[in-house]
Design an enzyme around this catalytic site. Sequence first.
Site, PDB file in Angstrom:
ATOM      1  N   LYS A  76     -73.520 -26.076 177.665  1.00 50.72           N
ATOM      2  CA  LYS A  76     -74.479 -25.257 177.852  1.00 50.72           C
ATOM      3  C   LYS A  76     -76.043 -26.607 177.773  1.00 50.72           C
ATOM      4  O   LYS A  76     -75.490 -27.416 176.916  1.00 50.72           O
ATOM      5  CB  LYS A  76     -74.959 -24.299 176.693  1.00 50.72           C
ATOM      6  N   SER A 151     -78.495 -15.886 176.134  1.00 46.10           N
ATOM      7  CA  SER A 151     -79.221 -17.109 177.141  1.00 46.10           C
ATOM      8  C   SER A 151     -78.020 -17.952 177.700  1.00 46.10           C
ATOM      9  O   SER A 151     -78.392 -18.789 178.521  1.00 46.10           O
ATOM     10  CB  SER A 151     -80.160 -17.904 176.140  1.00 46.10           C
ATOM     11  N   SER A 175     -76.642 -14.755 172.206  1.00 43.83           N
ATOM     12  CA  SER A 175     -76.112 -15.487 173.372  1.00 43.83           C
ATOM     13  C   SER A 175     -74.830 -16.183 173.963  1.00 43.83           C
ATOM     14  O   SER A 175     -74.816 -16.648 174.987  1.00 43.83           O
ATOM     15  CB  SER A 175     -77.253 -16.591 173.446  1.00 43.83           C
TER      16      SER A 175
HETATM   17  N1  GLN Z   1     -81.492 -12.526 173.255  1.00 41.42           N
HETATM   18  C1  GLN Z   1     -82.011 -13.176 171.892  1.00 41.42           C
HETATM   19  C2  GLN Z   1     -83.064 -13.857 172.079  1.00 41.42           C
HETATM   20  O1  GLN Z   1     -83.798 -13.917 172.810  1.00 41.42           O
HETATM   21  C3  GLN Z   1     -80.837 -13.930 171.503  1.00 41.42           C
HETATM   22  C4  GLN Z   1     -80.768 -15.349 172.161  1.00 41.42           C
HETATM   23  C5  GLN Z   1     -79.743 -16.298 171.723  1.00 41.42           C
HETATM   24  O2  GLN Z   1     -78.821 -15.887 170.959  1.00 41.42           O
HETATM   25  N2  GLN Z   1     -80.064 -17.658 171.926  1.00 41.42           N
HETATM   26  O3  GLN Z   1     -83.920 -14.452 171.274  1.00 41.42           O
END
Ligand code: GLN
EC number: 6.3.5.7
Length: 483
Positions: A76, A151, A175
């Site tokens: 990532k 994400s 994410s």
């Molecule tokens: N959807 C969550 C957020 O927007 C989690 C994102 C993540 O785990 N990086 O914060």
Amino acid sequence: MHQLTLAEIARGLADKQFSSEELTKSLLARIAQLDPQLNSFISVTEDLALEQAKAADARRANGESGALLGAPIAHKDLFCTQGIRTSCGSKMLDNFKAPYDATVVAKLASAGAVTLGKTNMDEFAMGSANESSYYGAVKNPWNLEHVPGGSSGGSAAAVAARLLPAATGTDTGGSIRQPAALTNLTGLKPTYGRVSRWGMIAYASSLDQGGPMARTAEDCAILLQGMAGFDANDSTSIDEPVPDYSASLNDSLQGLRVGVPKEYFSAGLDPRIAELIHTSVKELEKLGAVIKEISLPNMQHAIPAYYVIAPAEASSNLSRFDGVRFGYRCEDPKNLIDLYKRSRGEGFGAEVQRRIMVGAYALSAGYYDAYYLKAQKIRRLIKNDFMTAFNEVDIILGPTTPNPAWKLGAKNSDPVAAYLEDVYTITANLAGLPGLSMPAGFVDGLPVGVQLLAPYFQEGRLLNVAHQYQLNTDWHTRTPTGF
Ligand code: GLN
């Protein structure tokens, strides 16, 4: 070759059926051919990959072995990679070449993994759809009109489309698990402190955790083995021995106590997903598990608490990107204030700016007690709920997401609708617990995930349960049409 799992690749390399260089070349060609449809990579590191593949082949020729020696992966794009762009999906870091490798990157490289590139992601890991990336949205290989989740959506789409067998992700509120669920993968968020955060660009430091994404639990075990361990460079890293995750995959599930929280089956859950979750429960029962209804009474407060704590930490972490010390700098600043304002205004996208504003507000004098402190108290209550539950059960089972992957753009005008998709995943981050999502079936041709949660440092138990489930189901083997 692109259908091979990490475990099969390890066997193929050991038996000299193919070399890492051959495998790497064929996957790079596949990425060049298919990724334009998906947009799952921000950078493809062809030269580095071929160099690492040749080095891995040479190490094998010298008698070295290891499950990751010569195995192709991707990171990532928030894991720092020395000399390679590390953008975090943001214009702010579009030209940032990290001066060092993240611990996870260095550990996997020394185990012999071959890095094919850096995967697309929501900007600064904020999002559940991978639509907030400066490099454009990622498409779901199961239906190119749908989001892959976020994400870590680039890692998810790439692995689901068989562009490579496994990739790293990070999970602050879901994410890893949510995009895994939405693309038919297995993804594991480890216990907070299990995997080093050093060299991971921070979103919300008390919640962020790196972990593996792959098609099978067996492969997640292999990748996690290479990522986990104490790191003196990360002050929240925990000095606990790392067990052999592959060794416990075949433990029996006889007598395993599985808790199913009654709060999970509320109105927000798609009834077709509820049905698939019940089917997966029955599957585990057949394998000897004992099912018990439990309660997590404070779960309803998790989303509001998370969406105070995570933005609060983000507003502090992202203050370093000011156009002076780090990040994009605007053209022709008129004075210092103009430089700050325009560098941050132009460098950050809308969702990141929204979170910085929410976080700065929640931390400001007069509001700190009402919002931030209150959210921290809720966080403790949520952790206590889990501690009570784990007195009675060994794992907790439920849906990973309330809905399957939605259409690109469908929730863009309503950020809160997207926040609600995190309802099942964020509690594990608030409590620091490990969680895994695995394929459990399909709704309208789109994948559905079942989530397993375990007590601290019980990643081995999660992988064991998922592996046994995968030996008896075939959801995880399904391939999206066209890939
Ligand atoms: N959807 C969550 C957020 O927007 C989690 C994102 C993540 O785990 N990086 O914060």
